[in-house]
Design an enzyme around this catalytic site. Structure first.
Site, PDB file in Angstrom:
ATOM      1  N   ASP A   8       0.644  -1.288   0.153  1.00  0.00           N
ATOM      2  CA  ASP A   8       0.016   0.143  -0.082  1.00  0.00           C
ATOM      3  C   ASP A   8       0.799   0.963  -0.012  1.00  0.00           C
ATOM      4  O   ASP A   8       2.350   1.105   0.112  1.00  0.00           O
ATOM      5  CB  ASP A   8      -0.523  -0.536   1.245  1.00  0.00           C
ATOM      6  CG  ASP A   8      -1.514   1.447   1.266  1.00  0.00           C
ATOM      7  OD1 ASP A   8      -2.675   1.524   0.589  1.00  0.00           O
ATOM      8  OD2 ASP A   8      -1.337   1.952   1.955  1.00  0.00           O
ATOM      9  N   LEU A   9       0.739   2.174  -0.342  1.00  0.00           N
ATOM     10  CA  LEU A   9       1.576   3.080  -0.417  1.00  0.00           C
ATOM     11  C   LEU A   9       1.177   4.003   0.943  1.00  0.00           C
ATOM     12  O   LEU A   9       2.583   4.219   1.767  1.00  0.00           O
ATOM     13  CB  LEU A   9       1.151   4.923  -1.887  1.00  0.00           C
ATOM     14  CG  LEU A   9       1.434   5.808  -1.946  1.00  0.00           C
ATOM     15  CD1 LEU A   9       3.345   5.141  -2.264  1.00  0.00           C
ATOM     16  CD2 LEU A   9       1.729   6.319  -3.206  1.00  0.00           C
ATOM     17  N   ASP A  10       0.131   5.336   1.023  1.00  0.00           N
ATOM     18  CA  ASP A  10      -0.403   5.526   2.201  1.00  0.00           C
ATOM     19  C   ASP A  10      -0.301   5.070   3.434  1.00  0.00           C
ATOM     20  O   ASP A  10      -1.158   4.253   3.177  1.00  0.00           O
ATOM     21  CB  ASP A  10      -1.180   6.805   1.859  1.00  0.00           C
ATOM     22  CG  ASP A  10      -2.063   8.012   3.529  1.00  0.00           C
ATOM     23  OD1 ASP A  10      -0.937   8.332   3.496  1.00  0.00           O
ATOM     24  OD2 ASP A  10      -2.738   7.967   3.132  1.00  0.00           O
ATOM     25  N   THR A  16       0.920  10.483   4.276  1.00  0.00           N
ATOM     26  CA  THR A  16       0.207  11.957   3.157  1.00  0.00           C
ATOM     27  C   THR A  16      -0.404  11.499   4.037  1.00  0.00           C
ATOM     28  O   THR A  16      -1.589  12.735   2.927  1.00  0.00           O
ATOM     29  CB  THR A  16      -0.082  11.088   1.291  1.00  0.00           C
ATOM     30  OG1 THR A  16      -0.005   9.285   1.406  1.00  0.00           O
ATOM     31  CG2 THR A  16       1.462  11.040   0.783  1.00  0.00           C
ATOM     32  N   LYS A  44      -8.648   6.848   5.910  1.00  0.00           N
ATOM     33  CA  LYS A  44      -7.123   6.015   5.611  1.00  0.00           C
ATOM     34  C   LYS A  44      -7.527   4.677   4.961  1.00  0.00           C
ATOM     35  O   LYS A  44      -8.817   4.050   5.239  1.00  0.00           O
ATOM     36  CB  LYS A  44      -6.626   5.662   6.854  1.00  0.00           C
ATOM     37  CG  LYS A  44      -5.751   7.029   7.489  1.00  0.00           C
ATOM     38  CD  LYS A  44      -5.043   6.448   8.622  1.00  0.00           C
ATOM     39  CE  LYS A  44      -4.174   7.409   8.957  1.00  0.00           C
ATOM     40  NZ  LYS A  44      -3.879   7.720  10.268  1.00  0.00           N
ATOM     41  N   GLY A  45      -7.170   5.051   3.469  1.00  0.00           N
ATOM     42  CA  GLY A  45      -7.483   3.725   2.356  1.00  0.00           C
ATOM     43  C   GLY A  45      -8.460   3.694   1.949  1.00  0.00           C
ATOM     44  O   GLY A  45      -8.710   3.137   0.854  1.00  0.00           O
ATOM     45  N   ARG A  48     -11.044   8.390  -2.710  1.00  0.00           N
ATOM     46  CA  ARG A  48     -11.484  10.288  -2.647  1.00  0.00           C
ATOM     47  C   ARG A  48     -13.268  10.259  -2.844  1.00  0.00           C
ATOM     48  O   ARG A  48     -14.165  11.030  -1.578  1.00  0.00           O
ATOM     49  CB  ARG A  48     -10.608  11.144  -3.518  1.00  0.00           C
ATOM     50  CG  ARG A  48     -10.763  12.122  -4.117  1.00  0.00           C
ATOM     51  CD  ARG A  48     -10.442  13.205  -5.150  1.00  0.00           C
ATOM     52  NE  ARG A  48      -9.267  12.899  -4.960  1.00  0.00           N
ATOM     53  CZ  ARG A  48      -8.097  12.400  -6.842  1.00  0.00           C
ATOM     54  NH1 ARG A  48      -9.315  13.167  -7.534  1.00  0.00           N
ATOM     55  NH2 ARG A  48      -7.095  11.831  -7.060  1.00  0.00           N
ATOM     56  N   SER A 113      -2.421   0.270  -4.411  1.00  0.00           N
ATOM     57  CA  SER A 113      -2.838   1.841  -2.961  1.00  0.00           C
ATOM     58  C   SER A 113      -4.504   2.064  -4.022  1.00  0.00           C
ATOM     59  O   SER A 113      -4.607   1.849  -5.241  1.00  0.00           O
ATOM     60  CB  SER A 113      -1.929   3.231  -3.587  1.00  0.00           C
ATOM     61  OG  SER A 113      -2.253   4.094  -3.112  1.00  0.00           O
ATOM     62  N   ALA A 114      -4.502   2.582  -3.113  1.00  0.00           N
ATOM     63  CA  ALA A 114      -6.091   3.672  -3.781  1.00  0.00           C
ATOM     64  C   ALA A 114      -6.198   4.854  -4.209  1.00  0.00           C
ATOM     65  O   ALA A 114      -7.091   5.203  -4.717  1.00  0.00           O
ATOM     66  CB  ALA A 114      -6.452   3.502  -2.209  1.00  0.00           C
ATOM     67  N   SER A 115      -4.519   5.430  -4.104  1.00  0.00           N
ATOM     68  CA  SER A 115      -4.546   7.293  -5.001  1.00  0.00           C
ATOM     69  C   SER A 115      -4.904   7.032  -6.332  1.00  0.00           C
ATOM     70  O   SER A 115      -3.660   5.981  -6.186  1.00  0.00           O
ATOM     71  CB  SER A 115      -3.507   7.518  -3.449  1.00  0.00           C
ATOM     72  OG  SER A 115      -3.111   9.187  -4.442  1.00  0.00           O
ATOM     73  N   ASN A 117      -3.395   9.837  -7.473  1.00  0.00           N
ATOM     74  CA  ASN A 117      -1.960  10.029  -7.688  1.00  0.00           C
ATOM     75  C   ASN A 117      -0.370   9.441  -7.317  1.00  0.00           C
ATOM     76  O   ASN A 117       0.729  10.462  -6.491  1.00  0.00           O
ATOM     77  CB  ASN A 117      -1.881  11.222  -6.553  1.00  0.00           C
ATOM     78  CG  ASN A 117      -3.032  12.215  -6.292  1.00  0.00           C
ATOM     79  OD1 ASN A 117      -3.520  13.037  -7.707  1.00  0.00           O
ATOM     80  ND2 ASN A 117      -4.018  12.431  -5.374  1.00  0.00           N
ATOM     81  N   LYS A 144     -10.442  -0.763  -1.958  1.00  0.00           N
ATOM     82  CA  LYS A 144     -10.978  -2.406  -0.540  1.00  0.00           C
ATOM     83  C   LYS A 144     -11.649  -1.705   0.382  1.00  0.00           C
ATOM     84  O   LYS A 144     -12.626  -0.650   0.360  1.00  0.00           O
ATOM     85  CB  LYS A 144      -9.740  -1.759  -0.124  1.00  0.00           C
ATOM     86  CG  LYS A 144      -8.088  -1.890  -0.702  1.00  0.00           C
ATOM     87  CD  LYS A 144      -6.653  -0.938  -0.502  1.00  0.00           C
ATOM     88  CE  LYS A 144      -5.478  -0.875  -1.241  1.00  0.00           C
ATOM     89  NZ  LYS A 144      -5.087  -0.142  -0.796  1.00  0.00           N
ATOM     90  N   GLU A 168       0.370  -3.492   4.615  1.00  0.00           N
ATOM     91  CA  GLU A 168      -1.130  -2.517   4.531  1.00  0.00           C
ATOM     92  C   GLU A 168      -1.745  -1.548   6.348  1.00  0.00           C
ATOM     93  O   GLU A 168      -0.911  -2.566   6.737  1.00  0.00           O
ATOM     94  CB  GLU A 168      -2.049  -3.536   4.310  1.00  0.00           C
ATOM     95  CG  GLU A 168      -3.304  -2.893   2.919  1.00  0.00           C
ATOM     96  CD  GLU A 168      -3.438  -1.799   2.599  1.00  0.00           C
ATOM     97  OE1 GLU A 168      -3.457  -1.130   3.273  1.00  0.00           O
ATOM     98  OE2 GLU A 168      -3.852  -1.543   1.849  1.00  0.00           O
ATOM     99  N   ASP A 169      -1.552  -0.558   5.937  1.00  0.00           N
ATOM    100  CA  ASP A 169      -1.566  -0.187   7.721  1.00  0.00           C
ATOM    101  C   ASP A 169      -3.639   0.347   7.797  1.00  0.00           C
ATOM    102  O   ASP A 169      -3.721   0.395   8.779  1.00  0.00           O
ATOM    103  CB  ASP A 169      -1.113   1.737   7.228  1.00  0.00           C
ATOM    104  CG  ASP A 169      -1.982   2.928   6.324  1.00  0.00           C
ATOM    105  OD1 ASP A 169      -2.315   1.625   5.091  1.00  0.00           O
ATOM    106  OD2 ASP A 169      -2.566   3.078   6.709  1.00  0.00           O
TER     107      ASP A 169
END
Ligand code: B16
Ligand code: MG
Length: 227
Positions: A8-10, A16, A44-45, A48, A113-115, A117, A144, A168-169
């Protein structure tokens, strides 16, 4: 056997969440209500558009789809103005070293990631080249805990789900990994993520040897309770 790791990213590679928070808070203030750090945990996760729904629910506000689209765009413009300035120094401790160790050992690496960006963030922190595959908010239709993001990642890498480990966080992210039939490692608080196969505070001092010892050795795949 571990053949691939999906990140995962963020909250895993970078933090972020605070940039998201400042941008959502600005929108909430404009709409006349308060948005707290505690509220931000709920985003989180989450995608948008779903994040905006949660924010408006907190503020007790209702808008048309068109208005909501404009608000999400406005929030994103502010968010992008922050992440544009990100540098490699914002990579969370131990991440780069762990990724390098995976590469040296022939383990494939994907982003899940869900982002939307994600590509810009990876470019700013100069980590794009470390990933063999990138699956992000631009290429998935289900959020997710749907496993789509991780299953697509495994497919792109040509690796079977049972040979993948997800880092994952977010609760929904661990659920997505489990729904994909992959090993899961929670990054953060064991109280929140205790249902993951393993929980670690972060990558500082974490190694492939530890991963194998603490995650795979006690749970060889055919013997896993939920596999
Ligand atoms: P964007 P992750 C998620 O990233 C964030 O945790 C979440 O807060 C955000 O709403 C989502 O990305 C969408 O981000 O607005 O940039 O498309 O944790 O899945 O890497
Ligand atoms: Mg996350």
């Amino acid at each position: 056997m571990i053949e691939a790791c999906l990140f995962d990213l963020d909250g895993v590679v970078v933090d972020t969440a605070n940039y998201h928070y400042i941008a959502w808070k600005a929108l909430a203030e404009e709409l006349g209500f308060e948005f707290t750090l505690e509220d931000n945990e709920r985003l989180k996760g989450v995608s948008r558009s779903q994040s905006l729904e949660i924010l408006l629910e907190i503020g007790g506000k209702q808008f048309t789809e068109q208005e909501k689209l404009a608000m999400a765009e406005k929030k994103n413009a502010l968010y992008v103005s922050y992440i544009e300035k990100m540098t490699p120094e914002e990579i969370l401790p131990g991440v780069e070293k762990f990724l390098q160790e995976l590469r040296q050992n022939g383990i494939k690496i994907a982003l899940g990631s869900a982002s939307k960006n994600s590509p810009m963030i990876l470019e700013r922190i100069q980590l794009s080249a470390m990933f063999d595959a990138i699956v992000d908010g631009n290429s998935i239709s289900e959020a997710k805990p749907n496993p789509e993001v991780f299953l697509k990642g495994a497919e792109k890498l040509g690796v079977l789900p049972e040979n993948c480990v997800v880092f994952e966080d977010a609760i929904a992210g661990i659920e997505a990994a489990q729904n994909a039939n992959m090993y899961s490692v929670g990054i953060g608080d064991p109280e929140t993520l205790g249902f993951a196969d393993l929980v670690i505070p972060g990558f500082d001092g974490f190694t492939l040897e530890k991963l194998v010892k603490e995650l795979i050795a006690p749970f060889p795949f055919p013997l896993r309770g939920k596999a």
